[in-house]
Design an enzyme around this catalytic site. Structure first.
Site, PDB file in Angstrom:
ATOM      1  N   GLU A   1       0.795  -1.230   0.000  1.00  0.00           N
ATOM      2  CA  GLU A   1       0.000   0.000   0.000  1.00  0.00           C
ATOM      3  C   GLU A   1       0.830   1.283   0.000  1.00  0.00           C
ATOM      4  OE1 GLU A   1      -2.767  -1.003   3.237  1.00  0.00           O
ATOM      5  OE2 GLU A   1      -4.181  -1.515   1.687  1.00  0.00           O
TER       6      GLU A   1
ATOM      7  N   GLU B   1      -4.301 -10.473   0.166  1.00  0.00           N
ATOM      8  CA  GLU B   1      -5.056 -10.398   1.416  1.00  0.00           C
ATOM      9  C   GLU B   1      -6.498 -10.713   1.077  1.00  0.00           C
ATOM     10  OE1 GLU B   1      -4.539  -6.759   3.701  1.00  0.00           O
ATOM     11  OE2 GLU B   1      -2.432  -6.660   3.135  1.00  0.00           O
TER      12      GLU B   1
HETATM   13  C1  GAL Z   1      -5.063  -3.974   4.163  1.00  0.00           C
HETATM   14  C2  GAL Z   1      -3.663  -3.718   4.641  1.00  0.00           C
HETATM   15  C3  GAL Z   1      -3.370  -4.450   5.915  1.00  0.00           C
HETATM   16  C4  GAL Z   1      -4.471  -4.211   6.900  1.00  0.00           C
HETATM   17  C5  GAL Z   1      -5.762  -4.666   6.320  1.00  0.00           C
HETATM   18  C6  GAL Z   1      -6.934  -4.429   7.226  1.00  0.00           C
HETATM   19  O1  GAL Z   1      -5.462  -3.030   3.261  1.00  0.00           O
HETATM   20  O2  GAL Z   1      -2.728  -4.099   3.673  1.00  0.00           O
HETATM   21  O3  GAL Z   1      -2.159  -3.990   6.426  1.00  0.00           O
HETATM   22  O4  GAL Z   1      -4.557  -2.858   7.168  1.00  0.00           O
HETATM   23  O5  GAL Z   1      -6.023  -3.939   5.159  1.00  0.00           O
HETATM   24  O6  GAL Z   1      -6.807  -5.038   8.436  1.00  0.00           O
END
Ligand code: GAL
Length: 983
Positions: free
Chosen positions: A422, A498
Site C-alpha cells: 500500500e 489479502e
Molecule cells: C489492508 C492492509 C493491511 C491491513 C488490512 C486491514 O489493506 O494491507 O495492512 O490494514 O487492510 O486489516
C-alpha cells in the site's frame, strides 16, 4: 516550528533522523547465517535506558566510560520496545501517520530512547580480522557509538544494519551507546497497519569476521523437474569450497555442479546439509533445490502450478510486541503446518531471519515483503508527497530492497519478493523492482497497489469479492485503459495477497473462495488477513489478563480494535476462523455417494503423495460410535483421486440418523505433528435424519386456572401466554421470538464506510429494542395459541408471530412458531429464532449436532455432526472485542442440565436449529468492550435460532454472499421441550 514556506527546500541540512537518506557508516547488506565457526557474542540482555522527549536525547554523557553516567537510569530488556516496558505507551493507527505529514520532517516531539550497554569480550576473542556489530531491527532510527566514537546512523526498522567495530573494541569495559528515535524520515516509509512500537526490538550481536571469511555468499540451487537434477553454485566474495557429502559434491565457489536430487517444496522441505569452507570460516549450509518460474501465465515451482493456502503474518507477541522469541516463531510455524497452511506473506516487512529458517525447515512458501508502506499519503490529493514518487527517497527504497534481498536470498522458502504494501504508485517502486530483478532473477517480484502492475510479475489484489475473483480466474477482468498494460496484466497469474479479513467472528465465505481457487488455474490462492490478533496484554485490578487494542493506552487518535483481526487470539489460541480455514484448505478432499456405497478421496497436494496419510472411518448413529475401521486408500499422486467402496453398514446398528466419517491422519510422526494428527475429514450421510414423529395419544387441551394456563407439563402466564415452567424446570424467561445479535465486527463493517454497516441499519430501525405485544391468548381443544406482534421501536415494521403450543401424552411440550413480516424491511435480520432463560444452575450442555466449535451460515465447513458436551462457559468464544459468538450449527437436540442432572431437553422440529447459550444478555454482550466487562448473571440465556444472517468479511471486504442473507420473509419453525429428571 519550521518556518520555511511550504514546498521550499529547507535552509539548513536536515539532521540525520529527518534525512531521507538511509544512514551513514553501515556496511553493505549481505546474507544472514546463523551458524559458523566464527566467534559471536550476543549483546541481548539488560541495558541502561532513559527516555527523552526530543531527538536531542539525553545529551552526550552516556557515551562516556564513566559508570556513573547511567547509574541512575532505568533498566530495559533488549531486544524490546520501551513503550511496553513502562516508558511511554504504544499507539495504534491503521492508516494515519501519528505526526504531521511534511516529509521528511518530524515534529520536535520525538520520543528518543538512549540505550547503553557495557560489555567485555569473552576470553580468547580472536585478534585477527574484523568484528561487526549487527542490529537485526531497530524502530525507527538509530545513532550508534562505541567507546565514545560515533559509528554512524541508520533507518529501516525491520532490516539489519551492521558496523565494522574491530578497531574500537577493548578486552573489557566496552561502552555501546545507542540513541533510538521513535520518529524519523524512515517513519514515512513505515506506515503499516500495526502498533507504533519503537525500540531495539531484535537481537544485537557482535560477530567476529576472520580474515578471508566470506562477507557474503549467494546459494543458487535450482531444480530441473524434467531431469530430476539439482544445479548448485555458491557465489562468494572470497574463494572457498562447497561440499555436500550426501550428493558427493565438492566444488569451488563460483563453480556449478549438477546431481540428482529430491527437490525442496513446502510439502516436502528436503534440505541437504553442506558446508562452505573458506580460509577464514566454515559455514554450514542447508540447501534446498527448487526453481520458481512464471510460465504459461502461471506461477510454477519445479514445473508445477502451486496453490497458496496462505496467511499474512505480522510479528506479534501480546507481552513483547514485535519482539518475538524463537520458540514463539516456531509455535507459529507449527500451528500453521497443523492447520494445513502452506504459505506466509511476511506482512509488511521482512520477519526476524530465524523465522525464515523455520519456514525452510518445516516447509512454507514465503512472500518476503519489504519494510515499506506509505498508506497515510492516500488522504492527500493524488497522494501528494508520496515518497515512492519522490526521487529524494529512491536511495532509501533501494537500500530497503537490498537489505531484504541480500539477507534472505539463500532461503529456499522465499519464492516471491514483494516490494512492500500500500504505497500507491511511483518510480521508486520501479527502481526497487529493477534492482531486485537484476540481483536475483530467480524469483518473481510482486506489488499489489499499482493496479496497472507495471512492476509486478503477479496480478494481485486484496479483499476482492467472489464474483470479481471469478472473472479474473477466467481472465475476463475489466480491461485497463492502456492495451499494452492490459495485455501484460491479463498474462499474469493471480494471488489474493489479502482476503478473508479475520476480525472478530469470521471470516465468512472461505469455502466459496477456495472453490474458485480450485476451479481456475490462474487463481493461485490467497493469504488470509491475518495470522494473529495484535491485542496487548492488560490486567484487571484483580490480576486477570485481557487484551487491549487501540484506545486502551490513552491514545487521542486510534483505530480501535481493527488491530485484532487474526486467526489466532493474542495468546495464540486458534480462533474458530482458523479451525474453519484448516477444513476449507485441507489438501485431501473426502467426499462420497453413500447411496452408491462409495467414498472418493482426492489428493489436492501439489507435490506430495498420500503415502504419509492413514485413512480410517467411523460409523455413528446419533453421534454414538457403532463401528470403526481402517480404509485402504491406494497411494495417490498429486491431483489423483480414487473412488472406493465404503465398508458395509454395520450389522445391528440402532435406528436413527447415521453418518460415516472418514479421516485422513498422519501415519507417522512428522517434524510438525504427532502420528494420528488429523489432516482432513469428510462426513457422509448413511441414514438420513428421520422425520419427527407426531406425539403419541390424543392432543391435550390447555386449561386456564386463574392467572395460569396449564398444558401437559407446561405452566403458562395467562396474560402474556409465556411459558413459566415445564415439569418442575422453572424458566426465568419463557421462549419468545428473538431477532437481534450483538453485532460482529463484520456486521459493523468498515467504520469509514457507513453504508457497509449492516449493524447501523439494525440500530437505526431499533432492532436491538424490539417490543412484544400479545394480541390474543387462545385456548382450543388441542392447542394453546398466542398471537403477538414483535416490532422494532421507531418504525412501522413488524413480525407477526404466532406461537402454537401442543402436548401429547409423552410429557413433552411442542412449539410451532409462525412469523409473517409486515412493512418493507430495509435490511436483513440478524437472527430469527427463540430466546429463553434458565436459572444459572443449568450450566452444562450436551448436544447432538454440529460441533465442536462455533459456526454460522457461511463459516460452517468445520462443523461436524456429532454428540458433544461442554459447559456454558466453554461454549463462549472470547473475541477480544466481545460480540455475537458461540452458535453451534445443525443442532438436532440439546440438553441443559444442573449439577444434579435435572435438565431441559430441546429437540428440533423438522429443521435443526442454531444453538447458543451464555450467561449474559445480548445487550450486555453488545455493550462490552473487553472480555472482563462480561459478568455472569443469574440466567443462562439460550437462543434456538431457525436462521442466522451470514458473517461475511465486511470489516474489510465483501458482505456475506446473497445466499447467506437472512431476509425478512414468512417462516415457520418448531421445537419440542422436555424436562429431564436428575440422577
Ligand atoms: C489492508 C492492509 C493491511 C491491513 C488490512 C486491514 O489493506 O494491507 O495492512 O490494514 O487492510 O486489516
Amino acid at each position: 516550528m519550521h518556518d520555511r514556506p511550504h514546498g521550499e527546500a529547507p535552509a539548513r541540512a536536515l539532521p540525520y533522523h529527518e534525512d531521507p537518506a538511509p544512514g551513514s557508516g553501515t556496511l553493505p547488506a549481505r546474507a544472514w547465517w546463523a551458524e559458523s565457526d566464527a566467534a559471536r557474542l550476543s549483546l541481548n540482555g539488560t541495558w541502561a535506558f532513559r527516555l527523552a522527549p526530543t531527538a536531542e536525547g539525553t545529551g552526550s554523557a552516556f557515551l562516556a566510560d564513566d559508570p556513573a553516567a547511567t547509574a541512575s537510569w532505568d533498566r530495559i530488556a533488549v531486544p524490546g520496545h520501551w513503550v511496553l516496558q513502562g516508558h511511554g505507551a504504544p499507539a495504534y493507527t491503521g492508516v494515519a501517520y501519528l505526526f504531521p505529514v511534511d516529509p521528511p520532517r518530524m515534529p520536535d516531539e520525538n520520543p528518543t530512547g538512549d540505550h547503553r550497554r557495557v560489555f567485555d569480550l569473552p576470553e580468547g576473542w580472536p585478534a585477527d580480522g574484523e568484528t561487526v556489530l549487527r542490529f537485526e531491527g531497530v524502530d525507527s532510527c538509530a545513532r550508534v557509538w562505541l567507546n565514545g566514537q560515533e559509528l554512524g546512523t541508520f533507518q529501516g526498522s525491520r532490516l539489519p544494519h551492521e558496523f565494522a567495530v574491530g578497531h574500537l573494541l577493548r578486552k573489557s569495559g566496552n561502552v555501546l551507546a545507542v540513541r533510538v528515535h521513535q520518529w524519523s524520515a524512515g517513519s514515512y516509509l513505515e506506515d503499516q497497519d500495526m502498533w507504533w512500537l519503537p525500540g531495539i526490538f531484535r537481537d544485537v550481536t557482535l560477530l567476529h569476521r576472520p580474515d578471508r571469511a566470506p562477507a557474503d555468499f549467494f546459494v543458487h540451487a535450482g531444480y530441473d523437474h524434467t531431469t530430476g537434477t539439482g544445479t548448485l553454485r555458491v557465489d562468494c566474495d572470497v574463494p572457498g569450497r562447497v561440499t555436500v557429502p550426501e550428493l558427493g559434491l565438492d566444488l569451488a565457489t563460483g563453480e556449478e555442479a549438477t546431481a540428482p536430487v529430491e527437490p525442496w517444496t513446502a510439502e516436502t522441505p528436503r534440505r541437504y546439509d553442506g558446508e562452505l569452507v573458506t580460509a577464514g570460516e566454515r559455514v554450514p549450509l542447508r540447501i534446498g533445490f527448487r526453481t520458481v518460474r512464471i510460465e504459461d501465465g502461471l506461477l510454477k515451482v519445479n514445473g508445477r502450478r502451486i496453490l497458496f493456502r496462505g496467511v499474512n503474518r505480522h510479528e506479534f507477541h501480546p507481552e513483547t510486541g514485535r519482539t518475538v522469541d524463537l520458540e514463539t516463531m516456531r509455535e507459529d510455524v507449527l500451528l500453521m503446518k497443523r492447520h494445513n497452511i502452506n504459505a506466509v506473506r511476511t506482512s509488511h516487512y521482512p520477519p526476524h531471519p530465524a523465522f525464515l529458517d523455520l519456514c525452510d525447515e518445516y516447509g512454507l512458501w514465503v512472500i518476503d515483503e519489504c519494510d515499506l508502506e506509505t498508506h497515510g499519503f492516500c488522504w492527500m490529493p493524488d497522494w501528494r508527497g508520496n515518497p515512492v514518487a519522490d526521487e529524494r527517497w529512491t536511495p532509501a527504497l533501494i537500500d530497503r530492497a537490498q537489505r531484504m534481498v541480500e539477507r534472505d536470498k539463500n532461503r529456499p522458502s522465499v519464492v516471491i519478493w514483494s516490494l512492500g504494501n500500500e504505497c500507491g504508485t511511483g518510480a521508486g517502486l520501479s527502481a526497487m523492482a529493477a534492482w531486485i530483478r537484476e540481483r536475483d532473477p530467480s524469483r518473481p517480484v510482486q506489488y499489489e497497489h499499482d493496479l496497472e502492475y507495471p512492476d509486478s510479475d503477479i496480478f494481485s489484489r486484496m479483499y476482492t469479492p467472489h464474483d470479481e475473483v471469478e472473472r479474473i480466474g477466467r481472465r475476463e477482468e475489466e480491461p485497463l485503459a492502456d492495451p499494452e498494460l492490459d495485455t501484460h496484466r491479463r498474462s499474469l497469474p493471480f494471488l489474493l495477497v489479502e482476503y478473508a479479513h479475520a476480525m472478530g467472528n469470521g471470516p465468512g465465505g472461505l469455502s466459496e473462495y477456495q472453490r474458485l481457487f480450485e476451479t481456475y488455474e490462474r487463481l493461485q490462492g490467497g493469504f488470509v488477513w491475518e495470522w494473529i490478533d495484535h491485542g496487548l496484554a492488560k490486567r484487571t485490578p484483580d490480576g486477570r489478563v485481557y487484551y487491549g487494542y487501540g484506545g486502551d493506552f490513552d491514545e487521542d487518535y486510534h483505530d480501535g480494535n481493527f488491530v485484532c483481526d487474526g486467526l489466532l487470539f493474542p495468546d495464540r489460541t486458534p480462533s474458530p476462523g482458523l479451525i474453519e480455514y484448516k477444513k476449507v484448505i485441507e489438501p485431501v478432499r473426502i467426499t462420497g455417494d453413500p447411496d452408491a456405497g462409495t467414498v472418493t478421496v482426492a489428493n489436492g497436494h501439489d507435490f506430495a503423495g498420500t503415502g504419509h496419510l492413514a485413512f480410517t472411518w467411523t460409523y455413528e448413529v446419533e453421534g454414538r460410535r457403532i463401528a470403526a475401521g481402517d480404509l485402504a486408500v491406494p497411494p495417490l499422486a498429486p491431483g489423483e483421486r480414487a473412488e472406493l467402496p465404503l465398508p458395509p453398514a454395520p450389522d445391528g446398528a440402532p435406528p436413527g440418523e447415521a453418518v460415516w466419517t472418514v479421516h485422513a491422519r498422519l501415519a507417522d510422526r512428522t517434524p510438525w505433528a504427532e502420528a494420528g494428527h488429523e489432516v482432513a475429514w469428510g462426513q457422509l450421510t448413511a441414514v438420513p435424519r428421520p422425520a419427527p414423529v407426531p406425539p403419541p395419544g390424543p392432543a391435550q387441551a390447555p386449561r386456564r386456572d386463574g392467572g395460569r394456563i396449564t398444558l401437559g407439563p407446561g405452566v403458562f402466564d395467562a396474560t402474556t401466554g409465556r411459558l413459566r415452567s415445564l415439569a418442575g424446570v422453572d424458566l426465568t424467561e419463557g421462549p419468545r421470538l428473538d431477532i437481534f445479535r450483538a453485532p460482529t465486527d463484520n456486521d459493523r463493517g468498515m467504520h469509514w464506510e457507513a453504508d457497509a454497516q449492516v449493524s447501523v441499519h439494525w440500530e437505526r430501525i431499533g432492532l436491538h429494542r424490539a417490543r412484544h405485544r400479545t394480541d390474543a391468548v387462545e385456548l382450543t381443544d388441542d392447542a394453546l395459541t398466542i398471537r403477538t406482534r414483535v416490532a422494532p421501536n421507531s418504525r412501522d415494521l413488524a413480525l407477526v408471530t404466532v406461537y402454537r403450543w401442543t402436548a401429547g401424552e409423552d410429557g413433552a411440550l411442542r412449539l410451532t412458531v409462525g412469523v409473517t413480516p409486515e412493512g418493507d424491511w430495509p435490511c436483513p435480520l440478524p437472527r430469527l429464532g427463540l430466546l429463553l432463560g434458565l436459572p444459572a444452575a443449568y450450566g452444562s450442555v450436551t448436544w447432538y449436532g454440529g460441533g465442536p466449535g462455533e459456526a454460522y451460515p457461511d463459516t460452517r465447513a468445520a462443523s461436524r455432526l456429532g454428540r458433544y458436551g461442554m459447559t456454558v462457559d466453554e461454549l463462549q468464544t472470547p473475541y477480544v472485542r466481545p460480540q455475537e459468538n458461540g452458535a453451534r450449527a445443525d443442532v438436532r437436540w440439546a440438553e441443559l442440565r444442573t449439577a444434579d442432572g435435572t435438565g431441559l431437553r430441546v429437540t428440533a422440529g423438522p429443521d435443526p436449529f442454531w444453538f447458543t447459550a451464555r450467561r449474559w444478555t445480548t445487550g450486555q454482550l453488545d455493550a462490552a468492550e473487553h472480555t472482563p466487562d462480561l459478568e455472569p448473571g443469574d440466567t443462562v440465556w439460550v437462543n434456538l435460532d431457525h436462521a442466522q444472517h451470514g458473517i461475511g468479511t465486511q470489516s474489510c471486504g465483501p458482505a456475506p454472499l446473497p445466499r447467506y442473507h437472512l431476509t425478512a420473509a414468512p417462516a415457520e419453525f418448531g421445537v419440542e421441550f422436555r424436562a429431564l429428571s436428575g440422577g
